[in-house]
Design an enzyme around this catalytic site. Structure first.
Site, PDB file in Angstrom:
ATOM      1  N   GLY A 134       0.802  -1.222   0.000  1.00 39.16           N
ATOM      2  CA  GLY A 134       0.000   0.000   0.000  1.00 39.16           C
ATOM      3  C   GLY A 134       0.834   1.270   0.000  1.00 39.16           C
ATOM      4  O   GLY A 134       1.986   1.286   0.444  1.00 39.16           O
ATOM      5  N   ARG A 160      -2.602   8.836   3.416  1.00 42.29           N
ATOM      6  CA  ARG A 160      -2.817   9.710   4.575  1.00 42.29           C
ATOM      7  C   ARG A 160      -1.509  10.073   5.280  1.00 42.29           C
ATOM      8  O   ARG A 160      -1.468  11.016   6.083  1.00 42.29           O
ATOM      9  CB  ARG A 160      -3.773   9.035   5.563  1.00 42.29           C
ATOM     10  CG  ARG A 160      -5.226   9.022   5.070  1.00 42.29           C
ATOM     11  CD  ARG A 160      -6.078   8.036   5.852  1.00 42.29           C
ATOM     12  NE  ARG A 160      -6.059   8.282   7.271  1.00 42.29           N
ATOM     13  CZ  ARG A 160      -6.497   7.412   8.185  1.00 42.29           C
ATOM     14  NH1 ARG A 160      -6.978   6.241   7.797  1.00 42.29           N
ATOM     15  NH2 ARG A 160      -6.448   7.708   9.462  1.00 42.29           N
ATOM     16  N   GLU A 217     -16.432  -6.129   6.571  1.00 43.83           N
ATOM     17  CA  GLU A 217     -15.755  -4.835   6.571  1.00 43.83           C
ATOM     18  C   GLU A 217     -16.697  -3.753   7.088  1.00 43.83           C
ATOM     19  O   GLU A 217     -17.914  -3.815   6.884  1.00 43.83           O
ATOM     20  CB  GLU A 217     -15.284  -4.486   5.156  1.00 43.83           C
ATOM     21  CG  GLU A 217     -14.189  -5.393   4.620  1.00 43.83           C
ATOM     22  CD  GLU A 217     -12.920  -5.309   5.437  1.00 43.83           C
ATOM     23  OE1 GLU A 217     -12.509  -4.180   5.794  1.00 43.83           O
ATOM     24  OE2 GLU A 217     -12.335  -6.366   5.737  1.00 43.83           O
ATOM     25  N   LYS A 260      37.531  12.656  15.497  1.00 45.14           N
ATOM     26  CA  LYS A 260      37.051  12.184  14.204  1.00 45.14           C
ATOM     27  C   LYS A 260      37.943  11.058  13.694  1.00 45.14           C
ATOM     28  O   LYS A 260      39.126  11.255  13.486  1.00 45.14           O
ATOM     29  CB  LYS A 260      37.020  13.348  13.209  1.00 45.14           C
ATOM     30  CG  LYS A 260      36.558  12.967  11.800  1.00 45.14           C
ATOM     31  CD  LYS A 260      37.742  12.848  10.850  1.00 45.14           C
ATOM     32  CE  LYS A 260      37.278  12.436   9.463  1.00 45.14           C
ATOM     33  NZ  LYS A 260      38.423  12.203   8.539  1.00 45.14           N
ATOM     34  N   ASN A 289      -1.715   4.538   9.787  1.00 39.40           N
ATOM     35  CA  ASN A 289      -2.177   5.085   8.519  1.00 39.40           C
ATOM     36  C   ASN A 289      -1.976   6.584   8.396  1.00 39.40           C
ATOM     37  O   ASN A 289      -2.298   7.168   7.366  1.00 39.40           O
ATOM     38  CB  ASN A 289      -3.667   4.767   8.326  1.00 39.40           C
ATOM     39  CG  ASN A 289      -3.913   3.272   8.195  1.00 39.40           C
ATOM     40  OD1 ASN A 289      -3.440   2.644   7.251  1.00 39.40           O
ATOM     41  ND2 ASN A 289      -4.622   2.706   9.149  1.00 39.40           N
ATOM     42  N   ASN A 296      48.625  13.630  27.223  1.00 32.36           N
ATOM     43  CA  ASN A 296      47.847  14.758  27.724  1.00 32.36           C
ATOM     44  C   ASN A 296      47.827  15.853  26.671  1.00 32.36           C
ATOM     45  O   ASN A 296      48.872  16.271  26.173  1.00 32.36           O
ATOM     46  CB  ASN A 296      48.436  15.304  29.024  1.00 32.36           C
ATOM     47  CG  ASN A 296      47.539  16.352  29.653  1.00 32.36           C
ATOM     48  OD1 ASN A 296      46.652  16.034  30.446  1.00 32.36           O
ATOM     49  ND2 ASN A 296      47.745  17.615  29.301  1.00 32.36           N
ATOM     50  N   ASN A 335      44.367  17.963   9.961  1.00 33.70           N
ATOM     51  CA  ASN A 335      44.388  16.740   9.152  1.00 33.70           C
ATOM     52  C   ASN A 335      44.064  16.953   7.679  1.00 33.70           C
ATOM     53  O   ASN A 335      44.197  16.038   6.882  1.00 33.70           O
ATOM     54  CB  ASN A 335      43.408  15.714   9.738  1.00 33.70           C
ATOM     55  CG  ASN A 335      41.982  16.235   9.795  1.00 33.70           C
ATOM     56  OD1 ASN A 335      41.750  17.421  10.005  1.00 33.70           O
ATOM     57  ND2 ASN A 335      41.016  15.345   9.633  1.00 33.70           N
ATOM     58  N   LYS A 358       4.316   3.666   3.086  1.00 31.34           N
ATOM     59  CA  LYS A 358       3.919   3.694   4.493  1.00 31.34           C
ATOM     60  C   LYS A 358       4.800   2.809   5.374  1.00 31.34           C
ATOM     61  O   LYS A 358       5.251   3.226   6.454  1.00 31.34           O
ATOM     62  CB  LYS A 358       2.452   3.268   4.605  1.00 31.34           C
ATOM     63  CG  LYS A 358       1.930   3.215   6.027  1.00 31.34           C
ATOM     64  CD  LYS A 358       0.420   3.050   6.064  1.00 31.34           C
ATOM     65  CE  LYS A 358      -0.066   1.822   5.345  1.00 31.34           C
ATOM     66  NZ  LYS A 358      -1.507   1.588   5.574  1.00 31.34           N
ATOM     67  N   ARG A 366      32.953  11.397  16.517  1.00 33.54           N
ATOM     68  CA  ARG A 366      32.456  11.100  15.179  1.00 33.54           C
ATOM     69  C   ARG A 366      32.774   9.657  14.771  1.00 33.54           C
ATOM     70  O   ARG A 366      33.558   8.975  15.439  1.00 33.54           O
ATOM     71  CB  ARG A 366      33.039  12.110  14.191  1.00 33.54           C
ATOM     72  CG  ARG A 366      32.458  13.505  14.395  1.00 33.54           C
ATOM     73  CD  ARG A 366      33.235  14.576  13.657  1.00 33.54           C
ATOM     74  NE  ARG A 366      33.249  14.328  12.218  1.00 33.54           N
ATOM     75  CZ  ARG A 366      33.931  15.083  11.352  1.00 33.54           C
ATOM     76  NH1 ARG A 366      34.654  16.110  11.791  1.00 33.54           N
ATOM     77  NH2 ARG A 366      33.910  14.811  10.060  1.00 33.54           N
TER      78      ARG A 366
END
Length: 456
Positions: A11, A15, A155, A350, A227, A376, A385, A22, A332
């Site tokens: 389907g 809506r 139905e 990163k 829906n 440290n 980089n 969906k 990251r």
């Protein structure tokens, strides 16, 4: 006995007002159709066929890692027609088929197991999953005879006034004997208000031909179909409540479940404390004895035991035991932080590895680097980089001290037990046990301000 399943996922879902089909919309981080597939697999059903139609390519793409079969319903002519489109999948199979909808993500594997077990033990030709609700508007009704046995499903649009008063509804989920289903499907008609071929009509056909019909009543929460965006939010809330309760039952403290967002595939160990505002996504693993202070986002990562995280973002990375992160750190993808480390406030890591015991306490960027143990980093350090065209690697050995406001211009290596003076820009290799100073000597010119006429 052989068991297989169909998922009706053809389907459009007009809506939803979306470019996506969906069933591709997510509930607690997972597409609705994949919730259904995963719970079928947990219930022991290996052969799963997804009936696709609208935006079939998208549905196939999001389910491709689930190892499912596909049938194509080119024109959506009802649920009965959808099952007919799976004829090739069902042919020559002897056993039972469970049929579920791809827009009902709240179904549980326990209910799947109960439905199939009830069907097999009762030797039924067909079994319906039903629910009893006070306001059944819009749902097909289960019509029973004077003996309480199922006669048919009607139905909502085709109900008489008497049938509209029935509170037992059809979920749209069933279990059938495969041979009987295939035989009866060809007998359904589309003489209804929608002009569609309804799968529920098979129930009446089976009954009229002296077949046996079973019905299993479950909580309405499990069969809710989505829906619209409003119903999507309702399903999200119910799923989140279920997920959070399961974690709390397993020994996790969630201080405010309403303000905690944990995706369906997240694993959390005992004695973890989660404050409000945490968002934990993907297949994240949170081990034991961890404190997640407010407002973290953790995606597809592994957080080892004893870690503390405050107001930070961690994406596709690993944080080692007893490390502290944040506040306001950004880890990251493809980063690996060692044990007993410190990643402090306004630090960005990163695609780098940080060794055990290393401290990056504040206002620092480390990208594309291998950092050793017990280092440290002073405030304001930048691993440079990127040269405008390519990313380059920085290697830092164990026990290195990097002074404040240092630039490490990659590619560069700093060997173990070295010191870098504050304010340096390092462009060449620093040998082990060395002090590197890369800055201009300070010059003081007394009286210069007055001589220039700048004195105020």
């Amino acid at each position: 006995m052989y068991k297989c399943a169909l998922i009706l996922a053809a389907g459009k879902g007009t809506r939803m007002k979306s470019k996506l089909p969906k069933v591709a919309h997510k509930v607690c981080g997972k597409e609705m159709v994949n919730h259904v597939v995963d719970n079928l697999r947990k219930a022991g059903i290996e052969d799963v066929n997804v009936v696709v139609g609208n935006e079939a390519k998208i549905v196939k793409e999001i389910t491709k890692e689930r190892n499912v079969y596909y049938s194509l319903q080119e024109e959506q002519l009802g649920t009965g027609h959808a099952v007919l489109c799976a004829k090739e999948f069902l042919e020559n199979k002897d056993g039972v088929v469970a049929i579920f909808t791809g827009d009902a993500p709240l179904i549980t594997n326990e209910t799947v197991e109960s439905l199939i077990e009830y069907h097999i033990n009762g030797k039924y030709d067909a079994t319906i999953l039903t629910s009893i609700i006070d306001t059944p508007f819009g749902y097909g009704r289960i019509v029973r005879n004077s003996e309480g046995k199922v006669e048919k499903i009607v139905e909502h649009k085709d109900c008489t006034d008497e049938e509209l008063s029935v509170k037992e509804i059809n979920s749209g989920m069933y279990c059938f004997d495969i041979a009987i289903l295939m035989d009866k499907l060809h007998k359904i008609k589309n003489n209804n208000s929608q002009g569609e071929y309804y799968l529920p009509d098979v129930i009446e056909i089976i009954k009229n031909e002296n077949g046996s019909i079973g019905a299993v009543d479950v909580s309405f929460d499990e069969i809710i179909g989505v829906n619209s965006r409003v119903q999507l939010a309702e399903a999200e809330m119910k799923m989140r409540e279920r997920i959070n309760k399961e974690h709390m039952d397993n020994g996790v403290t969630i201080i405010d479940p309403n303000g905690t967002y944990i995706n369906a595939d997240v694993i959390i160990g005992e004695d973890v404390i989660i404050y409000p505002g945490n968002v934990i996504e993907g297949k994240t693993i949170i081990e034991q004895d961890i404190v997640l202070y407010p407002n973290n986002r953790i995606y597809q990562s592994v957080i080892e035991s004893g870690v503390t995280i405050q107001s930070s973002v961690i994406l596709e990375s690993r944080i080692g035991e007893n490390t502290t992160v944040g506040p306001f750190a950004y880890i990251r993808p493809e980063s690996n932080i060692g044990k007993n480390a410190r990643i402090g406030d306004f630090v960005e890591i990163k695609k780098s590895s940080i060794g055990n015991g290393t401290k990056v306490s504040h206002l620092t960027y480390i990208g594309d680097a291998e950092v050793g143990e017990d280092c440290n980093f002073g405030c304001g350090t930048v691993v440079v980089n990127y040269d405008g065209k390519k990313k380059h690697k920085t290697i830092i050995g164990d026990n290195v001290f990097v002074g404040c406001n240092t630039n490490l211009v990659a590619p560069v290596e700093v060997e173990e037990n070295s010191y870098i003076a504050a304010g340096s820009t390092i462009t060449k290799k620093v040998p082990k046990e060395s002090l590197a100073v890369a800055r201009a000597r300070q010059v003081v010119k007394e009286g210069w301000v007055k001589q220039k006429g700048l004195l105020k």
